[in-house]
Write an enzyme that holds these catalytic residues in place. Structure first.
Site, PDB file in Angstrom:
ATOM      1  N   ASP A  50      63.992 -66.288 -15.064  1.00 56.21           N
ATOM      2  CA  ASP A  50      62.942 -65.665 -14.258  1.00 56.21           C
ATOM      3  C   ASP A  50      62.882 -64.147 -14.341  1.00 56.21           C
ATOM      4  O   ASP A  50      61.912 -63.541 -13.908  1.00 56.21           O
ATOM      5  CB  ASP A  50      63.123 -66.049 -12.792  1.00 56.21           C
ATOM      6  CG  ASP A  50      64.400 -65.462 -12.196  1.00 56.21           C
ATOM      7  OD1 ASP A  50      65.318 -65.141 -12.964  1.00 56.21           O
ATOM      8  OD2 ASP A  50      64.466 -65.321 -10.964  1.00 56.21           O
ATOM      9  N   ASN A  98      64.294 -61.929 -12.583  1.00 51.74           N
ATOM     10  CA  ASN A  98      64.192 -61.397 -11.207  1.00 51.74           C
ATOM     11  C   ASN A  98      62.835 -61.617 -10.542  1.00 51.74           C
ATOM     12  O   ASN A  98      62.545 -61.013  -9.509  1.00 51.74           O
ATOM     13  CB  ASN A  98      64.512 -59.891 -11.177  1.00 51.74           C
ATOM     14  CG  ASN A  98      66.001 -59.628 -11.104  1.00 51.74           C
ATOM     15  OD1 ASN A  98      66.766 -60.490 -10.681  1.00 51.74           O
ATOM     16  ND2 ASN A  98      66.418 -58.444 -11.520  1.00 51.74           N
ATOM     17  N   LEU A 123      75.181 -74.243  -7.420  1.00 52.39           N
ATOM     18  CA  LEU A 123      75.804 -72.980  -7.811  1.00 52.39           C
ATOM     19  C   LEU A 123      74.738 -71.896  -7.862  1.00 52.39           C
ATOM     20  O   LEU A 123      73.846 -71.916  -8.710  1.00 52.39           O
ATOM     21  CB  LEU A 123      76.484 -73.113  -9.178  1.00 52.39           C
ATOM     22  CG  LEU A 123      77.647 -74.108  -9.249  1.00 52.39           C
ATOM     23  CD1 LEU A 123      78.193 -74.187 -10.669  1.00 52.39           C
ATOM     24  CD2 LEU A 123      78.754 -73.728  -8.276  1.00 52.39           C
TER      25      LEU A 123
END
Length: 318
Positions: A211, A213, A187
């Protein structure tokens, strides 16, 4: 000679006097020292007696705490019964639970890519997944794979009871070594494939990565490298958000659990997504329902103004 005798006598008298004074002063110092020692001993003795009494009454205090706790529990139970609420209503009878054959896997193989603070956030998200799955009417088969490194250390230090978790499979191995590749579906919001239905014969993988991004598209690339299926939740088909589509691990997990109960993606999304995401329902054309309602109201208002203008205009014809 007589003068010398008197002088000697006086000297002896003065010497005796000095000696007497020294003896008296010495005795006074000795008495003060004895009194001080006796005073210290009394304080120490009092302290020891107090400590002894505290130890002797330890069990009594423990028993009193138990009695107060029992009394509070009975009082709360009585209040719940009076208000018509069942005590411990949050605990669902086990007869209502129908386990699902669906498998959800949290992939913890990104440990080296995260800072310690992000690892702790992932740890909390996993805790939330576990808690929600334990409470769910249709709990899934929950897997943690590639567990080690910083995450394992965080769990050992801050959640020592995790080793006693039930209904969860914790593996140090990679998920591709635990589940057959033809049964895996990763997913990821970067996948071009949109998930419309859940296949109970599949194992859906959620990337365990916080994270901010820093590693965009990494889960999608990993899925392609391994040659396994991938898909994204149908978020855009039902919801418009102010923020990015990337969801936390526990949000994805909870949405799947909600879908198993509700059987409807939109209901599942809105029962889980936090308000800060600014989620708004959209219609089949992707138009936010609020905007559509506002446009309709605006059109209606414009029509009302036109009708009023026609009625009030001197050249209008009725």
């Amino acid at each position: 000679m007589a003068a010398e005798g008197e002088k000697c006598a006086q000297t002896e008298t003065n010497g005796a006097s000095d000696t007497c004074e020294r003896n008296v002063n010495g005795n006074e110092g000795s008495l003060e020292s004895n009194e001080e020692q006796q005073s210290v001993s009394k304080r120490q003795k009092k302290k020891l007696l107090k400590q002894q009494k505290w130890e002797e009454e330890r069990e009594q205090r423990k028993q009193k705490r138990k009695e107060r706790k029992q009394q509070r529990r009975l009082q709360k139970q009585s209040q719940d019964e009076e208000s018509g609420e069942h005590h411990g209503a949050r605990k669902r009878p086990r007869g209502e639970v129908t386990p699902s054959s669906l498998r959800l896997v949290v992939d913890c193989s990104f440990d080296a890519l995260m800072l310690q603070k992000d690892v702790r956030k992932l740890h909390k998200q996993i805790q939330r997944c576990y808690a929600e799955n334990r409470r769910a009417p249709h709990p899934v088969q929950f897997y943690l794979t590639s567990l080690g490194g910083q995450l394992r250390q965080s769990m050992d230090e801050h959640d020592k009871g995790w080793t006693n978790w039930k209904d969860i499979s914790v593996k140090a191995e990679h998920y591709s070594d635990v589940v057959s590749k033809d049964q895996l579906v990763y997913l990821t919001s970067d996948s071009p494939n949109v998930l419309t239905e859940l296949d109970h014969h599949k194992a859906y993988v959620i990337g365990g990565l916080v994270d901010h991004n820093h590693h965009k598209g990494i889960t999608f690339e990993k899925a392609k490298e391994l040659g396994i299926a991938h898909a994204q939740l149908p978020l855009s088909s039902f919801v418009k958000m102010n923020s990015r589509k990337v969801l936390a691990v526990n949000h994805v997990f909870e949405i799947v659990l909600a879908y198993l109960v509700k059987g409807n993606w939109q209901d599942a999304f809105f029962s889980v997504l936090p308000q800060r995401k600014g989620a708004v329902a959209v219609d089949s054309c992707g138009t936010p329902l609020r905007e559509r309602d506002e446009d309709s109201d605006s059109d209606l208002g414009a029509q009302d103004q036109t009708d009023d203008g026609a009625l009030n205009h001197p050249d209008s014809r009725v």
